[in-house]
Design an enzyme around this catalytic site. Structure first.
Site, PDB file in Angstrom:
ATOM      1  N   GLY A  70       0.721  -0.921   0.155  1.00 29.81           N
ATOM      2  CA  GLY A  70       0.464   0.091   0.293  1.00 29.81           C
ATOM      3  C   GLY A  70       1.124   0.910  -0.431  1.00 29.81           C
ATOM      4  CG  ASN A 146      -4.064   4.061   9.512  1.00 32.75           C
ATOM      5  OD1 ASN A 146      -4.750   5.435   9.021  1.00 32.75           O
ATOM      6  ND2 ASN A 146      -2.708   4.228  10.588  1.00 32.75           N
ATOM      7  CG  HIS A 197       0.098  -7.037   5.508  1.00 31.86           C
ATOM      8  ND1 HIS A 197       0.257  -6.112   6.340  1.00 31.86           N
ATOM      9  CD2 HIS A 197       0.121  -5.190   4.474  1.00 31.86           C
ATOM     10  CE1 HIS A 197       0.003  -5.221   6.485  1.00 31.86           C
ATOM     11  NE2 HIS A 197       0.393  -4.836   5.180  1.00 31.86           N
ATOM     12  CB  CYS A 318       3.604   2.501  10.191  1.00 30.23           C
ATOM     13  SG  CYS A 318       3.649   0.760   9.044  1.00 30.23           S
TER      14      CYS A 318
HETATM   15  N1  PLP Z   1      -2.946   2.336   4.133  1.00 29.40           N
HETATM   16  C1  PLP Z   1      -3.264   2.433   5.171  1.00 29.40           C
HETATM   17  C2  PLP Z   1      -4.942   3.441   5.510  1.00 29.40           C
HETATM   18  C3  PLP Z   1      -2.594   1.656   6.381  1.00 29.40           C
HETATM   19  O1  PLP Z   1      -3.330   1.639   7.933  1.00 29.40           O
HETATM   20  C4  PLP Z   1      -1.171   1.078   5.660  1.00 29.40           C
HETATM   21  C5  PLP Z   1      -0.363   0.144   6.717  1.00 29.40           C
HETATM   22  O2  PLP Z   1      -0.654   0.351   7.791  1.00 29.40           O
HETATM   23  C6  PLP Z   1      -0.623   1.381   4.852  1.00 29.40           C
HETATM   24  C7  PLP Z   1      -1.491   2.220   3.595  1.00 29.40           C
HETATM   25  C8  PLP Z   1       0.583   0.779   4.137  1.00 29.40           C
HETATM   26  O3  PLP Z   1       0.151  -0.398   3.891  1.00 29.40           O
HETATM   27  P1  PLP Z   1       1.761  -1.627   2.857  1.00 29.40           P
HETATM   28  O4  PLP Z   1       2.083  -1.768   4.658  1.00 29.40           O
HETATM   29  O5  PLP Z   1       1.112  -2.415   3.031  1.00 29.40           O
HETATM   30  O6  PLP Z   1       2.709  -0.475   2.681  1.00 29.40           O
END
Ligand code: PLP
Length: 376
Positions: A70, A146, A197, A318
């Protein structure tokens, strides 16, 4: 172990892994190879692309480019189209969007503008529209937040944005929405990011859905895979496993939604209200329940829960790398630092059971009491 951190990642769907196994054992060829075996790989990818796309989009209008995650999808969208003037997003975005926006300023490419949130975590649409002018090149609004689970009506927002400035390229981060929230992309959305994932797929597989008529510059340049839009040999096993995981997830989407709404409410109703306050609203995604033990530290509670066999989050996995003490999203919702500091994110998957939810509430109540007593 009770796992309630499914917004960070989900356990890979084992049926999907088993179904995809032939793409490891027998069909391991390079999809760009010209011999028959390579061509068969291409048709496997084509099938996956169509299956994943058609779940939420009209295939005559949209196409899907496979990416590694993502984050890559978000970065490609932003750096491809936020090219001049200003670019508008929300104060609630995941770092995969907010950091590239800040980078636009550092690189002197475009002025980033951040629209404020309402208390429930949705963007204040009126204020967002006020930030858009004739110099706006790009707008990004996340679909499901998120941290707090707030759902933005991105179809309505994209339409309103295009009414204000039809030249804007509109992107939405759908990573926490795809396969979880019933949704069809409207034509005013130009780009939409998804990630495997979060719905039983593997880490390292994502997609950028785009309007077909939009020329997407390559972000990774090389062998010209993905019709030249994303070079790099495709992760064929991961992509097929994503296809099968999504197939199952979409098949049960509506019943999952009903069941998880019930579990979320059960969990909150069982929590000790002397310790926990609710941050997520009732109309947020049922996959995420954010609460706060105001006056206590969420991070300490996370470790105490872990010791008792319960895994929860404090916010975005993250952002924990960035060592931010307070969630900027919760502060943007208008919560004070004490509330943000006590935040816990409980996030579910279709594998979550009622017993787990009840047990989780008991653990959270126990550690909440214990930590409160220690603080006295
Ligand atoms: N955007 C949102 C809203 C997310 O929750 C996340 C991951 O937690 C991401 C982007 C990033 O996705 P990825 O882990 O596949 O890079």
């Amino acid at each position: 172990m009770i796992y309630l951190d499914n917004a960070a990642t989900t356990k890979p769907n084992s049926v999907a892994c088993e179904r995809a196994k032939e793409w490891l054992d027998e069909k391991f060829y390079n999809p760009s190879a010209l011999y028959r075996e390579g061509l068969a790989m291409q048709s496997g990818l084509k099938q996956a692309r169509s299956a994943l796309l058609s779940k939420i989009a009209d295939e005559s209008w949209f196409e899907l480019v496979f990416t590694s995650c993502g984050t890559e999808s978000d970065n490609q969208a932003i750096f491809s189209f936020a090219k001049r003037g200003n670019a508008v997003t929300t104060a609630g975005e995941h770092s995969a969007v907010s950091e590239p926006f800040s980078e636009l300023k550092r690189r002197g490419v475009a002025e980033p503008r951040f629209a404020p949130l309402q208390k429930d975590g949705r963007v204040d649409v009126e204020k967002l529209l006020e930030l858009i002018d004739e110099k706006t090149s790009f707008v990004s609004v996340m679909h499901v937040n998120n941290e707090i689970g707030a759902i933005n009506d991105v179809n309505a927002i994209a339409k309103a944005v295009k009414r204000k400035n039809p030249r804007v390229i509109f992107h939405s981060d759908g990573v926490q929405a795809y396969g979880k929230i019933p949704f069809k992309l409207c034509k005013e959305i130009d780009l939409y990011s998804v990630s495997a994932h979060k719905i039983g797929g593997l880490k390292g597989v994502g997609g950028l859905i785009k309007r077909k008529s939009l020329a997407l510059p390559a972000y990774l340049i090389g062998g010209g895979q993905e019709s030249g839009k994303r070079s790099g040999t495709e992760n064929t096993f991961g992509i097929k496993q994503f296809e099968y995981a999504a197939e199952e997830k979409f098949r049960t989407l509506k019943e999952d939604l009903i069941r998880l709404t019930e579990y979320r409410e059960t969990l909150f109703s069982l929590l000790d209200k002397d310790v926990y306050v609710r941050l997520s609203s009732k109309d947020a995604s049922p996959y995420i329940l954010s609460v706060s033990a105001v006056g206590l530290r969420g991070e300490v509670l996370l470790h105490m829960a872990n010791d008792l066999g319960l895994i929860v989050g404090t916010g975005s996995a993250c952002s924990s790398n960035a060592k931010l003490r307070y969630s900027k999203v919760l502060l943007a919702c208008g919560y004070d630092e004490k509330t943000a500091d006590g935040a816990l994110r409980l996030s579910f998957s279709p594998m979550t059971t009622k017993e787990e939810v009840e047990e989780a509430a008991a653990i959270l109540n126990r550690i909440g009491k214990e930590l409160t007593a220690r603080m006295k």
